[in-house]
Scaffold this motif. Structure first.
Motif, short mmCIF file in Angstrom:
data_model
loop_
_atom_site.label_atom_id
_atom_site.label_comp_id
_atom_site.label_asym_id
_atom_site.label_seq_id
_atom_site.Cartn_x
_atom_site.Cartn_y
_atom_site.Cartn_z
N THR A 51 2.38 1.73 10.20
CA THR A 51 3.34 2.59 10.90
C THR A 51 3.15 4.03 10.48
OG1 THR A 51 4.94 0.77 10.92
CG2 THR A 51 5.79 2.98 11.32
N ASN A 52 3.15 4.93 11.47
CA ASN A 52 3.04 6.35 11.17
C ASN A 52 4.27 6.83 10.43
OD1 ASN A 52 0.52 6.80 12.39
ND2 ASN A 52 1.46 7.00 14.40
N PRO A 53 4.13 7.71 9.45
CA PRO A 53 5.30 8.22 8.73
C PRO A 53 6.18 9.04 9.66
CG PRO A 53 3.35 9.48 8.16
CD PRO A 53 2.88 8.31 8.97
N PRO A 54 7.51 9.03 9.44
CA PRO A 54 8.39 9.82 10.31
C PRO A 54 8.23 11.31 10.03
CG PRO A 54 9.65 8.80 8.53
CD PRO A 54 8.25 8.27 8.43
N VAL A 55 7.79 12.04 11.02
CA VAL A 55 7.65 13.49 10.91
C VAL A 55 8.61 14.19 11.88
CG1 VAL A 55 5.32 13.55 9.97
CG2 VAL A 55 5.65 13.38 12.45
N VAL A 56 9.31 13.41 12.68
CA VAL A 56 10.40 13.89 13.51
C VAL A 56 11.57 12.95 13.25
CG1 VAL A 56 11.26 14.23 15.85
CG2 VAL A 56 8.91 14.86 15.30
N THR A 57 12.66 13.49 12.76
CA THR A 57 13.81 12.66 12.42
C THR A 57 14.99 12.99 13.34
OG1 THR A 57 14.53 14.25 10.73
CG2 THR A 57 13.10 12.44 10.02
N THR A 58 15.88 12.04 13.49
CA THR A 58 17.04 12.23 14.36
C THR A 58 18.32 11.82 13.63
OG1 THR A 58 16.91 10.01 15.33
CG2 THR A 58 15.65 11.77 16.41
N SER A 59 19.40 12.45 14.04
CA SER A 59 20.73 12.08 13.55
C SER A 59 21.71 12.34 14.68
CB SER A 59 21.11 12.87 12.30
OG SER A 59 21.12 14.26 12.57
N THR A 60 22.83 11.65 14.64
CA THR A 60 23.83 11.79 15.70
C THR A 60 25.20 12.01 15.08
OG1 THR A 60 22.56 10.29 17.10
CG2 THR A 60 24.83 10.74 17.75
N GLN A 61 25.89 13.02 15.56
CA GLN A 61 27.26 13.30 15.15
C GLN A 61 28.10 13.44 16.40
OE1 GLN A 61 27.69 16.55 12.41
NE2 GLN A 61 29.92 16.42 12.36
N GLY A 62 29.03 12.50 16.60
CA GLY A 62 29.76 12.48 17.86
C GLY A 62 28.80 12.20 18.99
N HIS A 63 28.79 13.07 19.99
CA HIS A 63 27.89 12.92 21.13
C HIS A 63 26.71 13.89 21.06
CE1 HIS A 63 30.44 10.08 23.25
NE2 HIS A 63 31.48 10.86 23.03
N VAL A 64 26.46 14.45 19.87
CA VAL A 64 25.38 15.41 19.68
C VAL A 64 24.23 14.75 18.93
CG1 VAL A 64 24.68 17.61 18.66
CG2 VAL A 64 26.97 17.37 19.67
N ARG A 65 23.04 14.74 19.52
CA ARG A 65 21.85 14.22 18.87
C ARG A 65 21.02 15.40 18.34
NH1 ARG A 65 19.13 9.69 20.19
NH2 ARG A 65 21.22 8.82 19.93
N THR A 66 20.76 15.41 17.05
CA THR A 66 19.90 16.43 16.44
C THR A 66 18.52 15.84 16.22
OG1 THR A 66 21.75 17.56 15.35
CG2 THR A 66 19.54 17.93 14.44
N ILE A 67 17.52 16.52 16.75
CA ILE A 67 16.12 16.13 16.59
C ILE A 67 15.47 17.20 15.72
CG2 ILE A 67 13.94 15.71 17.79
CD1 ILE A 67 15.59 14.93 20.26
N ARG A 68 14.85 16.76 14.63
CA ARG A 68 14.39 17.71 13.62
C ARG A 68 12.90 17.51 13.32
NH1 ARG A 68 17.33 20.47 9.79
NH2 ARG A 68 19.20 19.34 10.44
N PHE A 69 12.14 18.61 13.46
CA PHE A 69 10.78 18.59 12.93
C PHE A 69 10.88 18.40 11.42
CE2 PHE A 69 10.39 21.52 16.63
CZ PHE A 69 9.45 20.81 17.37
N ASP A 70 10.17 17.44 10.88
CA ASP A 70 10.34 17.13 9.45
C ASP A 70 8.98 17.01 8.77
OD1 ASP A 70 11.62 16.63 7.10
OD2 ASP A 70 12.39 14.66 7.66
N ARG A 71 8.25 18.09 8.88
CA ARG A 71 6.91 18.17 8.28
C ARG A 71 6.80 19.52 7.55
NH1 ARG A 71 1.17 18.67 10.99
NH2 ARG A 71 -0.05 17.26 9.69
#
Length: 262
Positions: free
Chosen positions: A2-22
């Motif tokens: 499996t490729n390591p996660p380099v884009v991570t996500t989180s959700t607060q309420g109805h907001v999805r945050t997509i984060r470059f994580d490299r």
């Protein structure tokens, strides 16, 4: 494997945050990052519980564009063109057509394709320390990632050509003056400010927002008559929504509407 996660996500309420994580690579775009980013954007677009999206980066950069170490392995100009068609163009199409409002929270350097990704978002809020550069001509390349389409529409043709042909580093204040940003905020306040803005959008009439985004994009490349007809079709579409019923009732009773996104 499996490729390591380099884009991570989180959700607060109805907001999805997509984060470059490299962060060690300034969130540069290798194949793994582009693949994970597209998947995260498509998942957010398809999730009915997500009503607003935030795109941001980890560390000192928002995104510095293509990973040039990986680019050295490209097998000639045709391979480069195919990479644009297969990876960069789908990212821009997804950002521009996703039926949810998207905010770019520009936390640091946004260069090349990274700047282009921010421009494809609906709103751009930047930290005071954020910087921007188109970058492409600086290494002898034309532009990609939709920036030839977005930048002239945001800043005008003359400013777009200036920024593309003279790829200098722009501070957040100058980017704001050029109309590339909607707001600039103190570094320490960026994510709180963006979340408040995203939460407000997520509480809005999601179907109407999607229709408005689609209408604005359609009108940018259509005749007046075609745009007017498209508007009529979108009015019919949103006029059948629960949010329209709720909004109209709230207006008539002088109350604040509580939209459901349906």
């Amino acid at each position: 494997m499996t490729n390591p996660p380099v884009v991570t996500t989180s959700t607060q309420g109805h907001v999805r945050t997509i984060r470059f994580d490299r962060p060690a690579r300034m969130n540069s775009l290798d194949l793994n990052t582009k693949t994970q980013l597209l998947a995260a954007l498509q998942t957010a677009a398809d999730d009915p519980d997500v009503r607003a999206v935030v795109l941001t980066g980890t560390g000192r950069a928002f995104c510095v564009g293509q990973d040039l170490d990986e680019a050295q392995t490209a097998e000639g100009p045709d391979a480069m063109a195919n990479a644009v068609r297969e990876h960069y163009s789908p990212l821009i199409r997804t950002l521009l057509t996703t039926p949810k409002p998207v905010i770019a929270a520009v936390n640091g350097v946004a260069a090349g394709a990274g700047m282009a990704l921010a421009l494809a978002c609906d709103f751009r809020i930047a930290a005071e320390s954020a910087t921007f550069t188109t970058a492409f001509a600086g290494i002898g390349l034309s532009c990609d990632t939709g920036i030839s389409w977005t930048l002239p529409r945001i800043a005008g043709r003359a400013a777009a050509l200036d920024l593309l042909l003279h790829p200098r580093l722009l501070g957040a204040a100058e980017a704001l003056d050029l109309g590339l940003l909607h707001q600039v905020t103190a570094d320490e306040d960026l994510h709180a400010k963006v979340h408040r803005s995203a939460a407000a959008l997520a509480a809005g009439p999601t179907r109407a927002f999607a229709a408005i985004k689609a209408a604005v994009t359609f009108a940018s490349e259509s005749t007046l008559d075609a745009a007017l007809e498209y508007e009529a079709a979108q009015i019919a579409h949103t006029g059948a929504s629960e949010d329209y019923r709720l909004g109209l009732n709230a207006f008539l009773t002088k109350q604040k509407p509580s939209f459901t996104g349906r």
